[in-house]
Write a protein that holds these residues in place. Structure first.
Motif, mmCIF file in Angstrom:
data_model
loop_
_atom_site.group_PDB
_atom_site.id
_atom_site.type_symbol
_atom_site.label_atom_id
_atom_site.label_comp_id
_atom_site.label_asym_id
_atom_site.label_seq_id
_atom_site.Cartn_x
_atom_site.Cartn_y
_atom_site.Cartn_z
ATOM 1 N N TRP A 1 85.899 56.820 -0.346
ATOM 2 C CA TRP A 1 85.074 57.190 0.800
ATOM 3 C C TRP A 1 85.193 56.169 1.931
ATOM 4 O O TRP A 1 84.276 56.007 2.728
ATOM 5 N N GLN A 2 86.307 55.462 2.010
ATOM 6 C CA GLN A 2 86.518 54.487 3.068
ATOM 7 C C GLN A 2 86.709 55.235 4.377
ATOM 8 O O GLN A 2 87.773 55.800 4.642
ATOM 9 N N THR A 3 85.676 55.262 5.224
ATOM 10 C CA THR A 3 85.722 56.057 6.451
ATOM 11 C C THR A 3 86.472 55.337 7.570
ATOM 12 O O THR A 3 87.101 55.979 8.406
ATOM 13 N N PHE A 4 86.398 53.999 7.610
ATOM 14 C CA PHE A 4 87.127 53.243 8.622
ATOM 15 C C PHE A 4 87.511 51.888 8.043
ATOM 16 O O PHE A 4 86.948 51.429 7.048
ATOM 17 N N ASN A 5 88.480 51.229 8.701
ATOM 18 C CA ASN A 5 89.030 49.973 8.185
ATOM 19 C C ASN A 5 88.619 48.751 8.989
ATOM 20 O O ASN A 5 88.597 47.633 8.461
ATOM 21 N N VAL A 6 88.307 48.934 10.276
ATOM 22 C CA VAL A 6 88.058 47.803 11.149
ATOM 23 C C VAL A 6 87.106 48.239 12.253
ATOM 24 O O VAL A 6 87.011 49.433 12.577
ATOM 25 N N VAL A 7 86.395 47.274 12.836
ATOM 26 C CA VAL A 7 85.499 47.532 13.973
ATOM 27 C C VAL A 7 86.133 46.960 15.240
ATOM 28 O O VAL A 7 86.558 45.801 15.258
ATOM 29 N N ILE A 8 86.214 47.785 16.280
ATOM 30 C CA ILE A 8 86.721 47.347 17.587
ATOM 31 C C ILE A 8 85.657 47.664 18.627
ATOM 32 O O ILE A 8 85.356 48.828 18.883
ATOM 33 N N SER A 9 85.064 46.631 19.227
ATOM 34 C CA SER A 9 83.971 46.809 20.190
ATOM 35 C C SER A 9 84.395 46.320 21.567
ATOM 36 O O SER A 9 85.077 45.291 21.684
ATOM 37 N N ASN A 10 83.963 47.028 22.589
ATOM 38 C CA ASN A 10 84.221 46.644 23.976
ATOM 39 C C ASN A 10 82.883 46.538 24.689
ATOM 40 O O ASN A 10 82.221 47.543 24.934
ATOM 41 N N VAL A 11 82.478 45.314 25.010
ATOM 42 C CA VAL A 11 81.179 45.053 25.629
ATOM 43 C C VAL A 11 81.391 44.711 27.107
ATOM 44 O O VAL A 11 82.114 43.761 27.415
ATOM 45 N N PRO A 12 80.793 45.458 28.047
ATOM 46 C CA PRO A 12 80.978 45.157 29.476
ATOM 47 C C PRO A 12 80.456 43.764 29.823
ATOM 48 O O PRO A 12 79.398 43.343 29.356
ATOM 49 N N GLY A 13 81.217 43.053 30.632
ATOM 50 C CA GLY A 13 80.828 41.709 31.059
ATOM 51 C C GLY A 13 80.769 41.599 32.566
ATOM 52 O O GLY A 13 80.982 42.583 33.291
ATOM 53 N N PRO A 14 80.496 40.405 33.105
ATOM 54 C CA PRO A 14 80.410 40.216 34.563
ATOM 55 C C PRO A 14 81.771 40.400 35.222
ATOM 56 O O PRO A 14 82.798 39.996 34.691
ATOM 57 N N GLN A 15 81.772 41.025 36.406
ATOM 58 C CA GLN A 15 83.012 41.347 37.101
ATOM 59 C C GLN A 15 83.381 40.324 38.177
ATOM 60 O O GLN A 15 84.497 40.358 38.698
ATOM 61 N N LYS A 16 82.453 39.421 38.513
ATOM 62 C CA LYS A 16 82.720 38.405 39.534
ATOM 63 C C LYS A 16 82.657 37.017 38.900
ATOM 64 O O LYS A 16 82.081 36.831 37.834
ATOM 65 N N THR A 17 83.247 36.029 39.584
ATOM 66 C CA THR A 17 83.188 34.652 39.112
ATOM 67 C C THR A 17 81.737 34.189 39.048
ATOM 68 O O THR A 17 80.980 34.336 40.013
ATOM 69 N N CYS A 18 81.344 33.643 37.910
ATOM 70 C CA CYS A 18 79.955 33.244 37.689
ATOM 71 C C CYS A 18 79.835 31.727 37.510
ATOM 72 O O CYS A 18 80.803 31.035 37.157
ATOM 73 N N TYR A 19 78.617 31.242 37.764
ATOM 74 C CA TYR A 19 78.320 29.810 37.655
ATOM 75 C C TYR A 19 77.001 29.629 36.928
ATOM 76 O O TYR A 19 76.137 30.514 36.926
ATOM 77 N N TRP A 20 76.863 28.443 36.337
ATOM 78 C CA TRP A 20 75.607 28.063 35.690
ATOM 79 C C TRP A 20 75.307 26.626 36.064
ATOM 80 O O TRP A 20 76.023 25.718 35.661
ATOM 81 N N ASN A 21 74.287 26.432 36.914
ATOM 82 C CA ASN A 21 73.935 25.102 37.412
ATOM 83 C C ASN A 21 75.143 24.408 38.043
ATOM 84 O O ASN A 21 75.367 23.211 37.834
ATOM 85 N N GLY A 22 75.919 25.181 38.798
ATOM 86 C CA GLY A 22 77.078 24.628 39.500
ATOM 87 C C GLY A 22 78.359 24.619 38.699
ATOM 88 O O GLY A 22 79.436 24.408 39.273
ATOM 89 N N ALA A 23 78.283 24.825 37.406
ATOM 90 C CA ALA A 23 79.480 24.810 36.562
ATOM 91 C C ALA A 23 80.123 26.194 36.571
ATOM 92 O O ALA A 23 79.442 27.204 36.345
ATOM 93 N N ARG A 24 81.416 26.242 36.794
ATOM 94 C CA ARG A 24 82.135 27.516 36.867
ATOM 95 C C ARG A 24 82.408 28.052 35.461
ATOM 96 O O ARG A 24 82.902 27.315 34.593
ATOM 97 N N LEU A 25 82.081 29.322 35.244
ATOM 98 C CA LEU A 25 82.369 29.972 33.969
ATOM 99 C C LEU A 25 83.846 30.336 33.923
ATOM 100 O O LEU A 25 84.323 31.157 34.703
#
Length: 465
Positions: free
Chosen positions: A381-405
């Motif tokens: 009853w093995q329905t699937f073998n692996v999990v593949i997830s796509n999570v939306p993230g930020p589309q522009k350059t981001c910063y945290w307290n001046g530090a560039r992500l």
């Protein structure tokens, strides 16, 4: 007080020593240009001084009438959750990924709120990292990404920003404004029961249609008969985390040439990487691998009221697509087109259903797999073998307290009989892959990063030809 949904309770029930059920994220930052060498240490002091904790980070587990609920922790110890770490020399990405691998292997204390925040110094090139982990019963991956994005800004000059545990601007979802908490909980359960009963006709119709299609199409039938694979053995508590960025411009060029979506192309990249990895281990099944691909149900909501309720309650709002990866197909371009067609057929089916109907439909189709994952007693009853997830993230350059992500990499869950999880997110014209696997069951998982690149290059070569 907020009762846990059945889905959220399931993540608690599944957890055991070799199977932690938390999700996480790794962010890599560059120092601001004018920052002193002790910038990270100063940032740690700033974080420690912010003791205000908002939902969902102020919640801990409790029980009411033998049912798990979230309650506000009145004795929250912030020092337990916020940790300042230093990598061993020479402070390469290799040491950072080894640190995340080790930390992601550890269970969290259920007597406390189920989250941790690690500020990590010691990287070269004036960089530092943040590793966050949160129990999946508290938030799903999409909700976690939204919370992380509220911690960031697109303004590089902005300073003294609130930390992750104090960024929520929404009303606290566990505040009860409608009456005594016990009766409010009972009403919540009755309301959900009514929704589930109302989905029966549509779920039965779509399930019958799926069965009839499976009888006529061998390819469709294989979605419900995943082959046996080393990906589906029991695991240990030790993890290996691997991460890499890929240029979104390259992926979109392939999308345009084949008239598919970004999600189709990255799924095909994963299929190619899995095919190569298993071939090199002489362990590629004759039948094609099947992937479980979680999808957000927010796009299928039918009313503004549903969306408003979602924004305030958080939690898990995901359905599932079972995608044939066609790992028995030699030609990369043909494999991509077949993957696209299979995923689109499921999306078309879901477009006719409500979120509740989708959840119940997938619950019925995945019931055999759930029984096998929990017991290991039904390998057929093995329905699937692996999990593949796509999570939306930020589309522009981001910063945290001046530090560039510079990069943001998801860290997900490996389970017994699901030894590998492949999760990706988008950021600033890149697709960021995070692979988590059992390091004993699947040796050298990090090699799949090269195989992902090879899979994309093979599709590009097909476009060129």
């Amino acid at each position: 007080m907020k009762p846990l949904s059945p889905t959220d309770q399931l993540f608690l029930w599944l957890e055991k020593r070799q199977q932690p059920m938390h999700v996480g994220g790794l962010q890599i930052f560059s120092f601001p240009d004018d920052a002193p060498d002790d910038y990270v240490a100063r940032l740690a002091e700033q974080l420690r001084s912010n003791t205000e904790v908002t939902a969902p980070f102020d919640r801990r587990l409790d029980s009411r009438l033998a049912q798990p609920v979230w309650v506000r922790d009145k004795h929250l110890d912030l020092e337990h959750h916020v940790r300042f770490e230093a990598l061993p020399t020479p402070g390469r990405i290799r040491e950072l990924l080894a640190f995340v691998s080790a930390e992601h292997s550890h269970l969290m204390d259920r007597e406390r709120p189920l989250w941790e925040f690690h500020l990590i110094e010691g990287l070269g090139d004036r960089q530092f990292a943040v590793y966050i982990k949160v129990h999946h019963s508290l938030v799903d991956g999409i909700s976690a990404m939204k919370i992380i994005q509220r911690m960031l800004t697109t303004a590089p000059s902005k300073r003294n920003m609130p930390p992750l545990w104090d960024v929520s601007a929404q009303p606290k979802p566990d505040e009860d404004r409608s009456g005594p908490s016990l009766w409010h909980s009972v009403g919540h359960l009755l309301e959900q029961s009514g929704k589930q009963l109302g989905t029966v006709p549509a779920v039965a119709r779509e399930l019958l249609r799926t069965i009839n299609t499976g009888r006529k199409s061998p390819a469709h039938q294989s979605v419900f008969q995943a082959p046996r694979s080393i990906l589906n053995q029991k695991i240990t508590g030790s993890r290996r985390f691997a991460a890499q960025s890929y240029c979104l411009k390259r992926i979109k060029a392939v999308c345009k040439a084949y008239r598919t979506t970004v999600n189709d192309v990255v799924t095909a990249m994963c299929a190619s990487a899995l095919r190569t990895y298993l071939m090199n281990l002489d362990a590629l099944p004759d039948k094609p691998l099947i992937a479980m691909v979680p999808v957000s149900l927010r796009k299928y909501e039918r009313s503004d009221c549903d969306k408003a309720e979602d924004n305030q309650t958080g939690g898990n709002h995901v359905g599932v697509i079972l995608a044939n990866l066609y790992t028995d197909e030699n030609h990369a371009g043909t494999r991509l087109l077949k993957i696209h067609q299979g995923i689109q057929e499921t999306k078309d089916r879901y477009a006719l259903m409500s979120p509740e109907e989708i959840v119940n439909y997938t619950a019925l189709t995945l019931a055999p797999a759930a029984f096998h994952l929990l017991t290991g007693m039904a390998p057929k009853w093995q329905t699937f073998n692996v999990v593949i997830s796509n999570v939306p993230g930020p589309q522009k350059t981001c910063y945290w307290n001046g530090a560039r992500l510079e990069g943001i990499y998801p860290v997900s869950i490996a389970m017994d009989r699901l030894a590998l999880n492949m999760t990706l997110t988008s950021y600033n014209d890149h697709i960021e892959f995070g692979l988590i696997g059992c390091r004993r069951t699947l040796p050298s998982v990090q090699r799949m990063l090269d195989y992902l690149e090879d899979g994309l290059a093979e599709l590009e070569q097909g476009v060129f030809n």
